[in-house]
Write an enzyme that holds these catalytic residues in place. Structure first.
Site, mmCIF file in Angstrom:
data_model
loop_
_atom_site.group_PDB
_atom_site.id
_atom_site.type_symbol
_atom_site.label_atom_id
_atom_site.label_comp_id
_atom_site.label_asym_id
_atom_site.label_seq_id
_atom_site.Cartn_x
_atom_site.Cartn_y
_atom_site.Cartn_z
ATOM 1 N N GLU A 98 0.835 -1.212 0.000
ATOM 2 C CA GLU A 98 0.000 0.000 0.000
ATOM 3 C C GLU A 98 0.861 1.249 0.000
ATOM 4 O O GLU A 98 2.015 1.214 0.438
ATOM 5 C CB GLU A 98 -0.853 0.013 1.283
ATOM 6 C CG GLU A 98 -2.303 -0.346 1.064
ATOM 7 C CD GLU A 98 -3.141 0.788 0.458
ATOM 8 O OE1 GLU A 98 -2.601 1.634 -0.289
ATOM 9 O OE2 GLU A 98 -4.346 0.809 0.720
ATOM 10 N N ASP A 99 0.287 2.344 -0.453
ATOM 11 C CA ASP A 99 0.994 3.625 -0.379
ATOM 12 C C ASP A 99 0.945 4.210 1.029
ATOM 13 O O ASP A 99 1.950 4.629 1.575
ATOM 14 C CB ASP A 99 0.422 4.625 -1.396
ATOM 15 C CG ASP A 99 -1.098 4.774 -1.324
ATOM 16 O OD1 ASP A 99 -1.765 4.060 -0.539
ATOM 17 O OD2 ASP A 99 -1.638 5.614 -2.073
ATOM 18 N N ASP A 102 -4.186 5.200 6.562
ATOM 19 C CA ASP A 102 -4.706 6.399 7.216
ATOM 20 C C ASP A 102 -5.733 5.951 8.263
ATOM 21 O O ASP A 102 -5.370 5.604 9.381
ATOM 22 C CB ASP A 102 -5.307 7.277 6.107
ATOM 23 C CG ASP A 102 -5.817 8.614 6.593
ATOM 24 O OD1 ASP A 102 -5.503 9.007 7.713
ATOM 25 O OD2 ASP A 102 -6.558 9.277 5.833
ATOM 26 N N PHE A 151 -1.780 15.959 4.841
ATOM 27 C CA PHE A 151 -2.091 15.386 3.538
ATOM 28 C C PHE A 151 -0.841 15.480 2.660
ATOM 29 O O PHE A 151 -0.273 16.551 2.495
ATOM 30 C CB PHE A 151 -3.285 16.082 2.882
ATOM 31 C CG PHE A 151 -3.845 15.266 1.752
ATOM 32 C CD1 PHE A 151 -4.686 14.190 2.008
ATOM 33 C CD2 PHE A 151 -3.489 15.535 0.439
ATOM 34 C CE1 PHE A 151 -5.174 13.397 0.963
ATOM 35 C CE2 PHE A 151 -3.978 14.756 -0.612
ATOM 36 C CZ PHE A 151 -4.819 13.692 -0.340
ATOM 37 N N ARG A 164 1.216 11.890 -8.574
ATOM 38 C CA ARG A 164 1.693 10.539 -8.263
ATOM 39 C C ARG A 164 3.129 10.338 -8.738
ATOM 40 O O ARG A 164 3.851 9.484 -8.237
ATOM 41 C CB ARG A 164 0.817 9.486 -8.956
ATOM 42 C CG ARG A 164 -0.618 9.422 -8.470
ATOM 43 C CD ARG A 164 -1.291 8.192 -9.062
ATOM 44 N NE ARG A 164 -2.742 8.213 -8.937
ATOM 45 C CZ ARG A 164 -3.418 7.829 -7.855
ATOM 46 N NH1 ARG A 164 -2.772 7.415 -6.795
ATOM 47 N NH2 ARG A 164 -4.738 7.862 -7.829
HETATM 48 P P1 IMP Z 1 -7.716 4.461 4.713
HETATM 49 O O1 IMP Z 1 -6.553 3.883 5.474
HETATM 50 O O2 IMP Z 1 -8.828 3.499 4.481
HETATM 51 O O3 IMP Z 1 -8.214 5.733 5.368
HETATM 52 O O4 IMP Z 1 -7.325 4.902 3.267
HETATM 53 C C1 IMP Z 1 -6.083 4.843 2.756
HETATM 54 C C2 IMP Z 1 -6.117 5.448 1.373
HETATM 55 O O5 IMP Z 1 -6.481 6.830 1.438
HETATM 56 C C3 IMP Z 1 -4.751 5.426 0.766
HETATM 57 O O6 IMP Z 1 -4.525 4.251 0.034
HETATM 58 C C4 IMP Z 1 -4.749 6.682 -0.095
HETATM 59 O O7 IMP Z 1 -5.272 6.371 -1.367
HETATM 60 C C5 IMP Z 1 -5.691 7.636 0.605
HETATM 61 N N1 IMP Z 1 -4.962 8.618 1.447
HETATM 62 C C6 IMP Z 1 -4.929 8.702 2.792
HETATM 63 N N2 IMP Z 1 -4.150 9.708 3.211
HETATM 64 C C7 IMP Z 1 -3.643 10.274 2.097
HETATM 65 C C8 IMP Z 1 -2.724 11.374 1.863
HETATM 66 O O8 IMP Z 1 -2.185 12.036 2.771
HETATM 67 N N3 IMP Z 1 -2.451 11.646 0.558
HETATM 68 C C9 IMP Z 1 -2.993 10.959 -0.483
HETATM 69 N N4 IMP Z 1 -3.840 9.928 -0.318
HETATM 70 C C10 IMP Z 1 -4.170 9.587 0.964
HETATM 71 MG MG MG Z 2 -4.178 3.729 -1.791
#
Ligand code: IMP
Ligand code: MG
Length: 177
Positions: A98-99, A102, A151, A164
């Protein structure tokens, strides 16, 4: 680069160095085994390709696309599968790449879904972790960097599908959030 970016949070050199370490760690942890790197599109692409160069054990790659955000910055909690894996994963060792993690909602949903397909094992590897904004508990096995509640874009991460391609991680100006 653009007026929406304020500063570099993590440089390209730092990212590359850390990815090499994680690659070596994965190669040691899975010695004698074969793994499947499961990239979560689109954000995980740059990280997974770089990471794969530093893994010395046999590996396969597959891609999955899920959506929880649309173009919004705040998580909706809704996870949709837009593209599923090409092959079954039973009797495979999976590493989800994963990138960023959050709220944790995407990953906990995805992990649960994949566990139902009976793989040999599943681990999670993320380039970035925002532990302060976690809503759902997720056990992360490999983390590139922990970052504060900001962010960020670059190295696969987007703001409205752009940035990206930046080879580093940058913070985005508050007025754009
Ligand atoms: P979560 O953990 O379900 O809230 O979502 C994770 C996804 O939200 C990541 O895979 C990203 O695509 C997006 N995301 C969360 N924080 C950021 C950020 O700071 N920049 C860009 N995308 C983010
Ligand atoms: Mg993602």
């Amino acid at each position: 680069m653009s007026d929406i970016l304020i500063e570099t949070l993590i440089s390209e050199e730092e990212i590359t160095r850390r990815i090499k370490e994680i690659g070596q760690q994965i190669s040691n942890d899975y010695k004698g085994k074969e793994i499947l790197l499961l990239c979560v599109l689109k954000g995980g692409v740059m990280f997974m390709t770089e990471l794969s160069k530093h893994i010395s054990i046999p590996l396969k790659m597959d891609f999955m696309s899920v959506s929880s955000y649309g173009n919004e910055v705040v998580s909706t909690g809704v996870v949709k599968i837009l593209k599923d894996l090409d092959e079954p994963i039973n009797d495979k060792h999976i590493i989800i790449v994963e990138d960023i993690i959050d709220s944790g909602q995407t990953l906990s949903y995805l992990k649960q879904l994949l566990e139902g397909r009976d793989p040999k094992s599943i681990k999670i590897c993320t380039l970035l972790d925002k532990p302060q904004t976690r809503k759902v508990e997720v056990n992360i096995d490999y983390v590139g960097f922990c970052i504060p509640d900001e962010f960020v874009v670059g190295y696969g991460l987007d703001y409205q599908q752009k940035y990206r391609n930046l080879p580093y991680i940058a913070k985005v100006r508050k007025e754009y959030m």
